[in-house]
Write a protein that holds these residues in place. Structure first.
Motif, PDB file in Angstrom:
ATOM      1  N   ASP A 162      -5.266   1.496   7.033  1.00 43.97           N
ATOM      2  CA  ASP A 162      -4.627  -0.368   7.317  1.00 43.97           C
ATOM      3  C   ASP A 162      -5.590  -1.206   6.436  1.00 43.97           C
ATOM      4  N   GLN A 163      -6.357  -0.214   6.188  1.00 51.79           N
ATOM      5  CA  GLN A 163      -7.974  -1.987   6.223  1.00 51.79           C
ATOM      6  C   GLN A 163      -8.187  -1.451   4.253  1.00 51.79           C
ATOM      7  N   ASP A 166      -5.391  -4.329   3.799  1.00 54.16           N
ATOM      8  CA  ASP A 166      -5.965  -5.766   3.396  1.00 54.16           C
ATOM      9  C   ASP A 166      -7.035  -6.044   3.226  1.00 54.16           C
ATOM     10  N   SER A 194      -0.597  -0.573  11.340  1.00 53.01           N
ATOM     11  CA  SER A 194      -0.116  -1.948  10.520  1.00 53.01           C
ATOM     12  C   SER A 194       1.537  -1.938  10.161  1.00 53.01           C
ATOM     13  N   GLU A 196       2.646  -2.572   7.621  1.00 50.89           N
ATOM     14  CA  GLU A 196       3.027  -2.748   5.603  1.00 50.89           C
ATOM     15  C   GLU A 196       2.210  -1.122   5.558  1.00 50.89           C
ATOM     16  N   THR A 337      -8.642  -6.176  14.652  1.00 51.96           N
ATOM     17  CA  THR A 337     -10.341  -6.334  13.682  1.00 51.96           C
ATOM     18  C   THR A 337     -10.771  -6.230  15.513  1.00 51.96           C
TER      19      THR A 337
END
Length: 565
Positions: A162-163, A166, A194, A196, A337
């Motif tokens: 996920d990071q 992002d 997430s 996505e 986060t």
């Protein structure tokens, strides 16, 4: 061999026992218990639960099933590629996999990241590492340039997927996956998933096996969450008090602190201000050279510095032993986060504290965020100076008790009392010869007092605001609506208004009709502009009579403000 590792291959069991493992965490046990080693895994668990070792177990089983590669070492293709969002996390994962795969034949591990020499990395890749750990951009560069062959890679792992999305690595991730068409396994690892990430997983995984070490979204029970509502102008003072209180412990108990800010510029500014206050701190962000980031992490691990001020990206996935405090200098933007930030502490069963600093107008948003993250936070005031000073006084007294305990131990062991050149007894008698014991003890205690690196701050408790932020001119005034004692009650609908003189509203000063009122100045009042006739003439201006003669001349029109002919 421990019975807790009986189901693992002997190579892994021996390594874990040597490392000091007594049992596996839930996520590691779940990976070990999977029926087939060829399934795609979607691993989710709270931060600090041992996901890296869990991935290592899955990689080790795949390597043992494939056996050593055949052929010359030069130019051999890697079997496993593992991607991470940051350079620090890549180096950390490489270290973890190196010791975990140490007893597996042909299981060398190398790392490639940005900020390092491209040529040196290509030389290392030419040696044919079996496992390559790297960041997406640099690894795609090597793959596109032919530094290694991805056609025989069987396993791809996306750590902190996920990071990476992002951070805008979608194109790089898809490019890498497209260049490895014959992979058998694609594993995704993250504390949160997430929408996505789910869509990307559905595109590149087939019949994935979901493994949850802890229920998705469940908060870490080893972390205590505290929130302080502080005005922005007092936020740094609040941070200083929090760090001072955290440092009021014996040296062997002082933990490490991570302070999270929103921007890279803030990391530099906050770290510099902390250093000026005597607090050992360093910044950590993507703007810094890789060599400096490596030195900062090394100093943080060895205890040379106690505080790192970092952005979310720079500290993502970092596993530093002894981080006991996380401070959110800037509130997190979302629940994920918050989870990843707080997860830097309370790892591997250790206790930790997460402190939120939030402005009054953000309280409702943060409460919703905490609810989404399933976190229960305690709202309270910032540590007061009196509490901090008392904590340092207790620290000094602990040292006194420790010294007395050491002296008692010496008395129990007579051989330690007399040492060559030791004249402490004579010095004690000399001190007490003409002084009272109370005075001597008081003087010695003053020498043992522990002072904080800087004076604690007085932090004003923030007002709780509801709705819009009040104007400064309204602060401390009574509300505009409500009972007015100088106003008669309003009549009901249809009733006539009472007649009579208007109530005295307490106008200050006498009225203009009063004989004591000062005459109104002819120059326009208090500070107002003077009239045109009162302005002094310009020294080069023509006489007034000539101006009037020009204006009265036929055929000439004058307009206000500008002569338009």
């Amino acid at each position: 061999m421990s019975e807790n590792f009986a189901e693992l291959p002997p190579e892994l069991s021996r390594t874990l026992v040597k490392r000091g493992f007594q049992s596996l965490t839930p996520v590691q046990s779940a990976v070990m218990a999977q029926a087939s080693g060829d399934a795609d895994l979607r691993i989710s668990s709270q931060t600090g639960s041992g996901k890296t070792v869990a991935v290592g177990i899955a990689i080790a089983r795949a390597l043992l099933a494939e056996g050593p590669r055949q052929g010359k070492p030069f130019g051999r293709a890697p079997s496993v590629i593992l991607l991470t969002p940051t350079r620090e996390l890549a180096a950390q994962v490489q270290r973890e996999l190196e010791w975990l795969l140490a007893e597996i034949p042909d299981a060398s591990v190398d790392v490639v990241t940005g900020g390092t020499s491209l040529g040196l990395e290509r030389k290392r890749l030419a040696n044919g590492p079996r496992v390559i750990v790297g960041t997406p951009g640099r690894l795609l560069d090597h793959l596109s340039a032919g530094a290694f062959d991805g056609s025989k890679t069987t396993t791809v792992v996306l750590d902190e997927a996920d990071q990476m999305l992002d951070m805008g690595f979608r194109d790089e991730l898809e490019g890498i996956l497209e260049k490895i068409p014959h992979r058998l396994r694609t594993h995704l690892v993250s504390a949160t998933f997430s929408g996505e990430v789910e869509r990307m997983a559905s595109k590149y995984q087939s019949n994935p096996l979901r493994i949850e070490g802890t229920p998705l979204g469940q908060a870490n029970q080893d972390i205590e969450h505290i929130a302080h509502v502080v005005d922005m102008r007092h936020r740094f003072d609040a941070l200083v008090n929090i760090l001072l209180l955290a440092a009021a412990k014996p040296e062997e108990e002082i933990g490490r602190t991570l302070v999270f800010t929103r921007t890279r510029a803030d990391t530099l500014e906050v770290a510099e201000k902390l250093v000026r206050e005597g607090i050992r701190a360093e910044p950590m962000s993507g703007d810094l050279p890789q060599a400096q980031r490596t030195r900062t992490l090394k100093a943080f691990r060895t205890g040379q510095i106690t505080t790192i001020v970092a952005t979310d990206v720079a500290a993502r996935g970092l596993d530093v032993q002894g981080v006991s405090l996380v401070v959110h200098y800037d509130p997190p933007s979302d629940a994920d986060t918050m989870t990843h930030r707080s997860g830097r502490t309370g790892r591997a069963g250790q206790k930790g504290t997460s402190v939120l600093l939030l402005p009054p107008q953000a309280r409702r948003r943060i409460e919703r965020l905490l609810n989404d993250a399933k976190i229960k936070a305690t709202f309270g005031p910032v540590p007061a100076p009196s509490k901090i000073i008392k904590a340092y006084q207790k620290l000094g007294r602990r040292r006194v008790y420790a010294a007395l305990e050491a002296e008692l131990q010496k008395q129990v062991a007579p051989e330690q009392i007399a040492t060559p050149g030791d004249d402490s007894e004579e010095f004690v008698q000399k001190l007490l010869a003409d002084r009272s014991p109370e005075l001597v003890i008081k003087a010695l205690l003053s020498l043992l007092e522990v002072a904080p690196p800087c004076p604690p701050r007085e932090v004003v408790q923030a007002l709780e605001h509801h709705g819009h932020h009040p104007r400064d001119r309204d602060r401390g005034r009574p509300p505009r609506s409500g009972f007015r004692p100088d106003r008669p009650p309003r009549p009901f609908h249809g009733e006539p208004r009472p007649k009579g003189p208007a109530p005295d509203r307490g106008r200050p000063g006498p009225s203009r009709s009063s004989p004591f009122a000062a005459p109104r100045p002819s120059s326009g009042g208090f500070g107002g502009p003077r009239r045109r006739d009162d302005r002094p003439p310009h020294p080069d201006a023509p006489p007034r009579a000539k101006i009037h003669a020009q204006r009265s001349a036929p055929g000439i029109k004058f307009h206000k403000g500008r002569d338009r002919g």
